[in-house]
Design an enzyme around this catalytic site. Sequence first.
Site, mmCIF file in Angstrom:
data_model
loop_
_atom_site.group_PDB
_atom_site.id
_atom_site.type_symbol
_atom_site.label_atom_id
_atom_site.label_comp_id
_atom_site.label_asym_id
_atom_site.label_seq_id
_atom_site.Cartn_x
_atom_site.Cartn_y
_atom_site.Cartn_z
ATOM 1 C CG HIS A 31 21.139 -0.114 12.019
ATOM 2 N ND1 HIS A 31 19.850 0.323 12.327
ATOM 3 C CD2 HIS A 31 21.854 -0.356 12.833
ATOM 4 C CE1 HIS A 31 19.811 -0.245 13.489
ATOM 5 N NE2 HIS A 31 20.936 -0.606 14.005
ATOM 6 C CG HIS A 83 19.553 -1.063 18.081
ATOM 7 N ND1 HIS A 83 20.782 -1.628 18.498
ATOM 8 C CD2 HIS A 83 19.589 0.072 18.900
ATOM 9 C CE1 HIS A 83 21.292 -1.243 19.739
ATOM 10 N NE2 HIS A 83 20.614 -0.146 19.929
ATOM 11 C CG ASP A 115 20.413 -5.933 16.276
ATOM 12 O OD1 ASP A 115 21.509 -6.197 16.399
ATOM 13 O OD2 ASP A 115 20.051 -4.682 16.904
ATOM 14 C CG ASP A 155 21.822 -5.763 20.145
ATOM 15 O OD1 ASP A 155 21.042 -6.545 19.550
ATOM 16 O OD2 ASP A 155 22.054 -4.659 19.128
#
Length: 334
Positions: free
Chosen positions: A154, A192, A190, A279
């Site tokens: 990110h 996200h 991932d 995740d």
Amino acid sequence: MRLFFSPDQRRHAPALELHNGAFVPYAETPARVDAILAAIGPTELPGDAGEAAIRAVHDAGYIDFLKTAARRWQAAGRSGDAIPYAFPVVRRRDVPLDRIDAAMGRYAMDATTPITAESWKASYASAQSALAATQAVLAGDRAAFALCRPPGHHAGADYCGGYCHLNTAAIAAQAARDAGVQRVAILDIDYHHGNGTQDIFWERGDVFYASIHADPATDFPFYWGHLDETGAGEGAGATLNRPLPHGTSLDAFRRAQGEALTAIAAFAPGLLVVSFGADTWEGDPISHFALRTPDYAVLAREIAGCGWPTVVMMEGGYAVDSLGANVASFLGGV
């Protein structure tokens, strides 16, 4: 497979984060690495390659901010960890602003990524693990794993967010390019979307970025990762996003990953960087996919079967009790 981790990566341990309108215990804790290490066994300590590879990706002003933010926060009389609360989202200009509150917003994309006095040291060590794993593969290993923590995907060239301060996948990809690899691909799996990685390589045609993630219409980071985002300029067509709905299980994820691998094969990379997040697991407390522990070995075998030299970077995964088994399953497949 060689595995890399530095104990300094535990040093980043904020107390709280802002989540759903309230301050709650920070989710990206050092306990994550302890769970992974217990499952995967001994790791190697990375060497210190310095800041050159980090500076090849990240803005010099941003690096200075990471190094000094906690000290400046305390000097302003603030208690607790440094957390931004004001963001220059309109007509953002690179103006000199001495107040730490202004700098926090200038160099951050959210209020969920506190900075402590140890954040730079931990993030720097995470980058060194990424570089050590990359060097191992460049030296001839088929695959290597960097237990990156804090995670990285990110973080943009000049901003932190989503628990990430330095973009380890981007640092690894750029280091490979600087070492002479003509084309590098990044596969981000991932939960996200890796907005920072996408931003860094958005206008470049030498690094292909493919991401499979939760639909940003419903999930963080919201403003990146939509289907129509494919790159710009020399990077037009070098970004591939495959957003998926809540409840996605193995079959749908495999189809999306298959599309990504086909596109990467057409790009013909000399090295693959995998941003791996656990995740996507069915019991993750902040995510909504339905992958099971054995599924990670299936996905990993399909990636490994493509035959590219591969560096795996650890990203998310917040169900600490199951995190080690999920990571071990993926690495076993690799």
